[in-house]
Motif scaffolding. Sequence first.
Motif, mmCIF file in Angstrom:
data_model
loop_
_atom_site.group_PDB
_atom_site.id
_atom_site.type_symbol
_atom_site.label_atom_id
_atom_site.label_comp_id
_atom_site.label_asym_id
_atom_site.label_seq_id
_atom_site.Cartn_x
_atom_site.Cartn_y
_atom_site.Cartn_z
ATOM 1 N N UNK A 97 -20.096 -31.528 -70.220
ATOM 2 C CA UNK A 97 -19.486 -30.264 -70.088
ATOM 3 C C UNK A 97 -20.298 -29.297 -70.597
ATOM 4 N N UNK A 98 -20.651 -28.282 -70.132
ATOM 5 C CA UNK A 98 -21.486 -27.384 -70.833
ATOM 6 C C UNK A 98 -20.889 -25.877 -70.664
ATOM 7 N N UNK A 99 -20.836 -25.131 -71.463
ATOM 8 C CA UNK A 99 -20.408 -23.850 -71.517
ATOM 9 C C UNK A 99 -21.621 -22.925 -72.079
ATOM 10 N N UNK A 100 -22.366 -21.961 -71.199
ATOM 11 C CA UNK A 100 -23.507 -21.418 -71.488
ATOM 12 C C UNK A 100 -23.189 -19.680 -71.290
ATOM 13 N N UNK A 101 -23.795 -18.798 -72.055
ATOM 14 C CA UNK A 101 -23.715 -17.473 -71.743
ATOM 15 C C UNK A 101 -25.015 -16.906 -72.168
ATOM 16 N N UNK A 102 -25.193 -15.602 -71.555
ATOM 17 C CA UNK A 102 -26.404 -14.746 -71.583
ATOM 18 C C UNK A 102 -26.118 -13.462 -71.632
ATOM 19 N N UNK A 103 -26.802 -12.688 -72.747
ATOM 20 C CA UNK A 103 -26.835 -11.424 -72.975
ATOM 21 C C UNK A 103 -28.323 -10.599 -72.725
ATOM 22 N N UNK A 104 -28.430 -9.355 -72.452
ATOM 23 C CA UNK A 104 -29.809 -9.037 -71.954
ATOM 24 C C UNK A 104 -30.846 -9.458 -72.972
ATOM 25 N N UNK A 117 -19.493 -26.016 -61.008
ATOM 26 C CA UNK A 117 -20.269 -24.791 -61.765
ATOM 27 C C UNK A 117 -19.315 -23.697 -61.436
ATOM 28 N N UNK A 118 -18.650 -23.162 -62.570
ATOM 29 C CA UNK A 118 -17.951 -21.893 -62.342
ATOM 30 C C UNK A 118 -18.641 -20.774 -63.075
ATOM 31 N N UNK A 119 -18.656 -19.414 -62.600
ATOM 32 C CA UNK A 119 -19.090 -18.224 -63.364
ATOM 33 C C UNK A 119 -17.987 -17.283 -63.282
ATOM 34 N N UNK A 120 -17.429 -16.879 -64.270
ATOM 35 C CA UNK A 120 -16.488 -15.901 -64.404
ATOM 36 C C UNK A 120 -16.722 -14.519 -64.737
ATOM 37 N N UNK A 121 -17.312 -14.228 -66.126
ATOM 38 C CA UNK A 121 -17.773 -13.007 -66.372
ATOM 39 C C UNK A 121 -19.397 -12.983 -66.412
ATOM 40 N N UNK A 122 -19.787 -11.828 -66.250
ATOM 41 C CA UNK A 122 -21.354 -11.594 -66.122
ATOM 42 C C UNK A 122 -22.035 -12.523 -67.235
ATOM 43 N N UNK A 123 -22.935 -13.335 -66.727
ATOM 44 C CA UNK A 123 -23.498 -14.215 -67.681
ATOM 45 C C UNK A 123 -22.849 -15.338 -68.436
ATOM 46 N N UNK A 124 -21.788 -15.740 -67.964
ATOM 47 C CA UNK A 124 -20.873 -16.657 -68.538
ATOM 48 C C UNK A 124 -20.842 -17.994 -67.502
ATOM 49 N N UNK A 125 -21.221 -19.151 -68.012
ATOM 50 C CA UNK A 125 -21.141 -20.183 -66.895
ATOM 51 C C UNK A 125 -20.652 -21.421 -67.366
ATOM 52 N N UNK A 167 -25.602 -21.969 -75.677
ATOM 53 C CA UNK A 167 -24.599 -22.887 -75.015
ATOM 54 C C UNK A 167 -24.106 -23.892 -76.062
ATOM 55 N N UNK A 168 -22.813 -24.234 -75.467
ATOM 56 C CA UNK A 168 -22.078 -25.609 -76.327
ATOM 57 C C UNK A 168 -22.091 -26.517 -75.078
ATOM 58 N N UNK A 169 -22.057 -27.884 -75.519
ATOM 59 C CA UNK A 169 -22.041 -28.826 -74.784
ATOM 60 C C UNK A 169 -21.554 -30.098 -75.281
ATOM 61 N N UNK A 170 -21.139 -30.929 -74.413
ATOM 62 C CA UNK A 170 -20.660 -32.289 -75.045
ATOM 63 C C UNK A 170 -20.908 -33.348 -73.875
ATOM 64 N N UNK A 171 -21.103 -34.432 -74.323
ATOM 65 C CA UNK A 171 -21.520 -35.553 -73.303
ATOM 66 C C UNK A 171 -21.199 -36.994 -73.478
ATOM 67 N N UNK A 172 -20.899 -37.837 -72.618
ATOM 68 C CA UNK A 172 -20.615 -39.246 -72.967
ATOM 69 C C UNK A 172 -21.624 -39.983 -71.893
ATOM 70 N N UNK A 173 -22.116 -40.750 -72.485
ATOM 71 C CA UNK A 173 -23.278 -41.509 -71.909
ATOM 72 C C UNK A 173 -22.842 -43.042 -71.612
ATOM 73 N N UNK A 174 -23.034 -43.549 -70.401
ATOM 74 C CA UNK A 174 -22.802 -45.018 -69.959
ATOM 75 C C UNK A 174 -24.005 -45.645 -69.857
ATOM 76 N N UNK A 175 -24.413 -46.589 -70.874
ATOM 77 C CA UNK A 175 -25.634 -47.234 -70.774
ATOM 78 C C UNK A 175 -25.898 -48.495 -70.230
ATOM 79 N N UNK A 176 -26.451 -48.440 -69.232
ATOM 80 C CA UNK A 176 -26.578 -49.831 -68.189
ATOM 81 C C UNK A 176 -27.595 -50.738 -68.576
#
Length: 202
Positions: free
Chosen positions: A132-139, A91-99, A144-153
């Motif tokens: 992978x998910x990118x999220x951001x928050x303002x006052x 998990x990385x946070x760069x600017x305030x409210x961005x993850x 958020x934007x995300x993408x996912x790959x499922x390995x179904x067992x």
Amino acid sequence: VAYSRENFQLRDGFWAVQPLYLTLGPSWDTTLGPGYVFTRGPRFEGEMRWRPRWGQKGQMNLIWQYDAFAAQQHLDQSEPIHRFAGRFEHTGRWKEGTRLHFDLRGMTDKKVPIELGATFGERVLAYTRSGVQMSWAQPNWGGSLSTALFQDLRQRQFSFVSGENAIRAQELLRGRVGTLPFQLLGPLWTDVNMGTDIVVPS
């Protein structure tokens, strides 16, 4: 050296692991755990953790299990004898409210010891999810934007190594945008959200 961990499960019998903690640097450490599962054979657990600076942290897990039972029985010639499960999370946070969050998981097959479910799988090893998910928050709003790959067992004879298609649809893109919770009246709060999902069949 930490206290050893012992457990018993109906499928795998007794097993024990002896964790060893090592400090690699000011913001890096690792845990190495040699162990043994009495109905299967030797195993090894490893975990590395890091926090190089404020807002950046992650960990990587790996478990290897040698399955002596499968090696002795040879009931299925394609039965894997070395079983692996792994996870990488950061998990990385760069600017305030961005993850930005990475969570990647995988297993070589569904017959890894069942205690891996909490760390590597979802819903008692029904599937693993890498995303992978990118999220951001303002006052007053966030998104958020995300993408996912499922390995179904759940798929019969499923093996991540064989390249079979899982039976679960894959999330190419998922987007969300909306307001942060705001007060309507007294104890009543609400928020407004909208989004879209783009998925493809396996």
